[in-house]
Write a protein that holds these residues in place. Sequence first.
Motif, mmCIF file in Angstrom:
data_model
loop_
_atom_site.group_PDB
_atom_site.id
_atom_site.type_symbol
_atom_site.label_atom_id
_atom_site.label_comp_id
_atom_site.label_asym_id
_atom_site.label_seq_id
_atom_site.Cartn_x
_atom_site.Cartn_y
_atom_site.Cartn_z
ATOM 1 N N ALA A 1 37.188 33.937 39.174
ATOM 2 C CA ALA A 1 37.978 35.176 39.202
ATOM 3 C C ALA A 1 37.318 36.214 40.093
ATOM 4 O O ALA A 1 37.984 36.905 40.876
ATOM 5 C CB ALA A 1 38.151 35.720 37.787
ATOM 6 N N THR B 1 37.745 35.062 43.648
ATOM 7 C CA THR B 1 39.131 35.278 44.074
ATOM 8 C C THR B 1 39.403 36.746 44.337
ATOM 9 O O THR B 1 40.097 37.103 45.302
ATOM 10 C CB THR B 1 40.095 34.756 42.997
ATOM 11 N N ALA B 2 38.841 37.625 43.495
ATOM 12 C CA ALA B 2 38.990 39.065 43.724
ATOM 13 C C ALA B 2 38.379 39.458 45.061
ATOM 14 O O ALA B 2 38.959 40.252 45.820
ATOM 15 C CB ALA B 2 38.337 39.844 42.587
ATOM 16 N N ALA C 1 41.284 38.618 38.299
ATOM 17 C CA ALA C 1 40.979 38.686 39.731
ATOM 18 C C ALA C 1 41.839 39.738 40.426
ATOM 19 O O ALA C 1 41.329 40.557 41.213
ATOM 20 C CB ALA C 1 41.188 37.316 40.375
ATOM 21 N N TRP D 1 34.040 43.150 34.829
ATOM 22 C CA TRP D 1 33.990 41.684 34.823
ATOM 23 C C TRP D 1 33.027 41.158 33.770
ATOM 24 O O TRP D 1 33.337 40.212 33.047
ATOM 25 C CB TRP D 1 33.573 41.203 36.209
#
Length: 255
Positions: free
Chosen positions: A97, A100-101, A183, A240
């Motif tokens: 995640a 992807t972010a 994300a 996160w």
Amino acid sequence: MIEVPPALIALATQELWQMLGVFLRVSAVVSLMPAFGERSIPVRVKLAIAIVFALIVAPAVGEMPLPASPLGFAAFAIPEILVGLALGVAIRLFVLALQTAGSIAAQATSLSQFLGGAGEPLPAMGMLLALAGTTLALILGLHVRAAAFLIHSYTLFPAGDLPVPSDMARWGVAQVARSFGLAFTLATPFVIASLLYNLALGVINRAMPQLMVAFVGAPAITMAGLFLLFICTPVILPVWVDAMFAFLADPAGAP
């Protein structure tokens, strides 16, 4: 010659089996866990980490019955490894995640090729966020929370029991959905900045068609992306880490 009492032999056998039974699940989780299961870590180091976690978890787990045959051992080991892999993948999704972010942020701010070939095939933003997030998680006690997570996993998934496939499928889909949602949430500032940039670029292009707006706007969006990375990273990483620690505290909770 010293004769060893049968009771002592039985106790040692049970303790060794307890350690082995816990190691089957723990090693599968550690192989995919952030920081401990990275590809850059040697296999021997991962093995040592898994053994240490097994030594911590084994005393807190209920006694496991000894298998009566090799077939019984296989019937016990396969569910344990599958459960460990499922739990490891669920934790690994948080690193994906964050990566992807970073990829979304890099694509939105035209930084997707900036140092993209260094290390893993990821944009520099994704590599930076993943490394910083993993480091922050370790500083905040990822190893302690991981040990508690492994102990709690035996309450959710008893040793030797194969989970119901339909329940595991729903749980897995929920974790993947959580990963993509997290994300996009983390990359929201960069997406908003990209939207405003493209709207402004479109207005300027309609007002002055003869102006090469791409040559003017490219440095601006690059600088804006780096500035956003500078001011948003201290906010992104705690969000996160909190999400990952919330999952470790309650893996069965709603995303």
